[in-house]
Design a protein around this motif. Structure first.
Motif, PDB file in Angstrom:
ATOM      1  N   MET A   1       8.494  14.754 -27.557  1.00  0.00           N
ATOM      2  CA  MET A   1       9.248  13.936 -28.497  1.00  0.00           C
ATOM      3  C   MET A   1       9.393  12.541 -27.900  1.00  0.00           C
ATOM      4  SD  MET A   1      12.908  14.816 -30.240  1.00  0.00           S
ATOM      5  CE  MET A   1      12.238  16.313 -30.928  1.00  0.00           C
ATOM      6  N   ALA A   2       8.919  11.540 -28.577  1.00  0.00           N
ATOM      7  CA  ALA A   2       8.925  10.190 -28.050  1.00  0.00           C
ATOM      8  C   ALA A   2      10.350   9.657 -27.941  1.00  0.00           C
ATOM      9  CB  ALA A   2       8.102   9.270 -28.950  1.00  0.00           C
ATOM     10  N   ARG A   3      10.550   8.764 -27.005  1.00  0.00           N
ATOM     11  CA  ARG A   3      11.875   8.216 -26.741  1.00  0.00           C
ATOM     12  C   ARG A   3      12.472   7.576 -27.979  1.00  0.00           C
ATOM     13  NH1 ARG A   3      13.114   2.989 -25.145  1.00  0.00           N
ATOM     14  NH2 ARG A   3      15.076   2.711 -24.036  1.00  0.00           N
ATOM     15  N   ARG A   4      11.662   6.885 -28.756  1.00  0.00           N
ATOM     16  CA  ARG A   4      12.171   6.169 -29.921  1.00  0.00           C
ATOM     17  C   ARG A   4      12.217   7.029 -31.181  1.00  0.00           C
ATOM     18  NH1 ARG A   4      15.334   2.376 -28.257  1.00  0.00           N
ATOM     19  NH2 ARG A   4      14.361   0.985 -26.760  1.00  0.00           N
ATOM     20  N   ASP A   5      11.786   8.276 -31.085  1.00  0.00           N
ATOM     21  CA  ASP A   5      11.761   9.116 -32.283  1.00  0.00           C
ATOM     22  C   ASP A   5      13.078   9.802 -32.557  1.00  0.00           C
ATOM     23  OD1 ASP A   5       8.331  10.283 -31.906  1.00  0.00           O
ATOM     24  OD2 ASP A   5       9.179   8.460 -32.766  1.00  0.00           O
ATOM     25  N   THR A   6      13.991   9.730 -31.605  1.00  0.00           N
ATOM     26  CA  THR A   6      15.252  10.448 -31.796  1.00  0.00           C
ATOM     27  C   THR A   6      16.371   9.753 -31.073  1.00  0.00           C
ATOM     28  OG1 THR A   6      16.351  12.585 -31.532  1.00  0.00           O
ATOM     29  CG2 THR A   6      14.862  11.922 -29.782  1.00  0.00           C
ATOM     30  N   LEU A   7      17.541   9.887 -31.592  1.00  0.00           N
ATOM     31  CA  LEU A   7      18.733   9.424 -30.907  1.00  0.00           C
ATOM     32  C   LEU A   7      19.118  10.548 -29.968  1.00  0.00           C
ATOM     33  CD1 LEU A   7      20.469   6.929 -31.026  1.00  0.00           C
ATOM     34  CD2 LEU A   7      21.965   8.088 -32.635  1.00  0.00           C
ATOM     35  N   LYS A   8      19.006  10.341 -28.693  1.00  0.00           N
ATOM     36  CA  LYS A   8      18.980  11.427 -27.721  1.00  0.00           C
ATOM     37  C   LYS A   8      20.123  12.423 -27.881  1.00  0.00           C
ATOM     38  CE  LYS A   8      15.346  10.244 -25.312  1.00  0.00           C
ATOM     39  NZ  LYS A   8      14.156  11.038 -25.216  1.00  0.00           N
ATOM     40  N   ALA A   9      21.361  11.943 -27.942  1.00  0.00           N
ATOM     41  CA  ALA A   9      22.460  12.907 -28.017  1.00  0.00           C
ATOM     42  C   ALA A   9      23.729  12.196 -28.448  1.00  0.00           C
ATOM     43  CB  ALA A   9      22.674  13.566 -26.668  1.00  0.00           C
ATOM     44  N   LEU A  10      23.976  12.171 -29.745  1.00  0.00           N
ATOM     45  CA  LEU A  10      25.169  11.499 -30.237  1.00  0.00           C
ATOM     46  C   LEU A  10      26.411  12.169 -29.670  1.00  0.00           C
ATOM     47  CD1 LEU A  10      24.116  10.945 -33.924  1.00  0.00           C
ATOM     48  CD2 LEU A  10      24.561   9.192 -32.235  1.00  0.00           C
ATOM     49  N   GLY A  11      27.315  11.374 -29.176  1.00  0.00           N
ATOM     50  CA  GLY A  11      28.560  11.903 -28.663  1.00  0.00           C
ATOM     51  C   GLY A  11      28.428  12.614 -27.337  1.00  0.00           C
ATOM     52  N   GLU A  39      11.159  10.966 -16.187  1.00  0.00           N
ATOM     53  CA  GLU A  39       9.800  10.460 -16.320  1.00  0.00           C
ATOM     54  C   GLU A  39       9.658   9.160 -15.528  1.00  0.00           C
ATOM     55  OE1 GLU A  39       9.145   9.888 -20.438  1.00  0.00           O
ATOM     56  OE2 GLU A  39       9.369  12.002 -20.965  1.00  0.00           O
ATOM     57  N   LYS A  40       8.458   8.883 -15.067  1.00  0.00           N
ATOM     58  CA  LYS A  40       8.211   7.662 -14.325  1.00  0.00           C
ATOM     59  C   LYS A  40       8.496   6.455 -15.210  1.00  0.00           C
ATOM     60  CE  LYS A  40       4.700   5.295 -11.561  1.00  0.00           C
ATOM     61  NZ  LYS A  40       3.307   5.329 -11.049  1.00  0.00           N
ATOM     62  N   GLY A  41       9.292   5.538 -14.696  1.00  0.00           N
ATOM     63  CA  GLY A  41       9.625   4.325 -15.442  1.00  0.00           C
ATOM     64  C   GLY A  41      10.642   4.536 -16.547  1.00  0.00           C
ATOM     65  N   ALA A  42      11.322   5.682 -16.547  1.00  0.00           N
ATOM     66  CA  ALA A  42      12.278   5.995 -17.610  1.00  0.00           C
ATOM     67  C   ALA A  42      13.435   4.997 -17.610  1.00  0.00           C
ATOM     68  CB  ALA A  42      12.808   7.409 -17.426  1.00  0.00           C
ATOM     69  N   GLN A  43      13.875   4.659 -18.807  1.00  0.00           N
ATOM     70  CA  GLN A  43      15.034   3.791 -19.002  1.00  0.00           C
ATOM     71  C   GLN A  43      15.884   4.378 -20.118  1.00  0.00           C
ATOM     72  OE1 GLN A  43      13.957  -0.297 -19.673  1.00  0.00           O
ATOM     73  NE2 GLN A  43      12.366  -0.282 -18.097  1.00  0.00           N
ATOM     74  N   GLU A  69      21.149   4.792  -9.067  1.00  0.00           N
ATOM     75  CA  GLU A  69      20.790   4.918  -7.649  1.00  0.00           C
ATOM     76  C   GLU A  69      20.203   6.295  -7.343  1.00  0.00           C
ATOM     77  OE1 GLU A  69      24.370   4.121  -5.573  1.00  0.00           O
ATOM     78  OE2 GLU A  69      24.423   1.979  -6.106  1.00  0.00           O
ATOM     79  N   GLN A  70      20.753   7.330  -7.957  1.00  0.00           N
ATOM     80  CA  GLN A  70      20.340   8.691  -7.646  1.00  0.00           C
ATOM     81  C   GLN A  70      19.079   9.119  -8.393  1.00  0.00           C
ATOM     82  OE1 GLN A  70      23.557  11.466  -8.040  1.00  0.00           O
ATOM     83  NE2 GLN A  70      24.894  10.365  -6.641  1.00  0.00           N
ATOM     84  N   THR A  71      18.816   8.514  -9.534  1.00  0.00           N
ATOM     85  CA  THR A  71      17.697   8.964 -10.365  1.00  0.00           C
ATOM     86  C   THR A  71      16.586   7.940 -10.509  1.00  0.00           C
ATOM     87  OG1 THR A  71      18.659   8.122 -12.424  1.00  0.00           O
ATOM     88  CG2 THR A  71      19.283  10.367 -11.730  1.00  0.00           C
ATOM     89  N   GLY A  72      16.901   6.667 -10.269  1.00  0.00           N
ATOM     90  CA  GLY A  72      15.930   5.610 -10.479  1.00  0.00           C
ATOM     91  C   GLY A  72      15.806   5.200 -11.935  1.00  0.00           C
ATOM     92  N   VAL A  73      16.640   5.763 -12.805  1.00  0.00           N
ATOM     93  CA  VAL A  73      16.607   5.458 -14.236  1.00  0.00           C
ATOM     94  C   VAL A  73      17.560   4.304 -14.540  1.00  0.00           C
ATOM     95  CG1 VAL A  73      17.017   6.326 -16.566  1.00  0.00           C
ATOM     96  CG2 VAL A  73      16.055   7.840 -14.815  1.00  0.00           C
ATOM     97  N   ALA A  74      17.013   3.204 -15.008  1.00  0.00           N
ATOM     98  CA  ALA A  74      17.841   2.053 -15.375  1.00  0.00           C
ATOM     99  C   ALA A  74      18.569   2.349 -16.682  1.00  0.00           C
ATOM    100  CB  ALA A  74      16.968   0.814 -15.527  1.00  0.00           C
TER     101      ALA A  74
END
Length: 209
Positions: A1-11, A39-43, A69-74
């Motif tokens: 599921m692509a990052r932009r295809d869904t609102l990850k988790a409302l609330g 994922e590599k480069g995840a934001q 800091e712990q995950t590398g995810v901006a």
């Protein structure tokens, strides 16, 4: 599921954000470990309501920095007024663009459950580790047997009353069931001391007494 295809988790709030961290097993070791690898480069783009207390925002941003800091995810955090949050989240869900996660209110995920990521694995893990979920959390965060959000906090308002008025209406205390509470309200009204309920349109007014 692509990052932009869904609102990850409302609330979803803090618990879902921490899902990318290593969640250790319980003290008893009975709960299996749950590990997510970003994922590599995840934001992430995170939408939340604007703080009412400055310390809330300070701590939130500090936790966010620690997460990065712990995950590398901006993580980009956007704060909007509470009244603007619901329509902005709804638009994001409908067009499939905008924030990945939203710290929303109560039934917000139920407005577009098909746009929310399935969080059942994470929610079940947290439930097993920390002793289960209250029924109220399940009602707001689940649909068709799957978790579409993770509850971070469910505040409730207190009933404020004058003890002498309640006793004058024939009750020694505030009933804890809805039918009993309705009987008390009718008795108070008959005594000329009716209960008061907020009738405003703000999100929090429905629980203000």
């Amino acid at each position: 599921m692509a990052r932009r295809d869904t609102l990850k988790a409302l609330g979803a709030g803090v618990l879902a954000v921490s899902g990318a961290l290593l969640l250790p097993g319980s003290a008893t070791g009975a709960t299996r470990e749950l590990r997510y690898t970003p994922e590599k480069g995840a934001q992430l783009r995170f939408l939340r309501w604007k703080r009412f207390v400055q310390g809330d925002e300070d701590q939130w941003l500090a936790n966010t920095r620690k997460f990065t800091e712990q995950t590398g995810v901006a993580v980009q955090v956007e704060s909007v007024s509470l009244e603007d949050l619901t329509p902005k989240a709804a638009m994001s869900a409908n067009v499939g663009a905008g924030p990945d996660m939203v710290m929303g209110s109560y039934g917000q995920p139920q407005l577009y459950p098909d746009k929310c990521l399935d969080l059942t694995e994470l929610a079940n893990y947290l439930g097993e580790k920390y002793g289960g979920w209250y029924d109220a959390v399940k009602a707001y965060c689940m649909t068709d047997g799957r978790w579409i959000a993770v509850g971070m906090g469910f505040p409730a308002s207190c009933v404020v009353y004058r003890e002498s008025m309640v006793k004058a209406a024939g009750f020694n205390e505030i009933p804890r069931d809805l039918n009993g509470f309705l009987k008390l309200l009718r008795a108070l009204n008959a005594k000329g001391t009716p209960a008061g309920f907020a009738l405003g349109n703000a999100i929090g007014d429905a629980t203000t007494w």
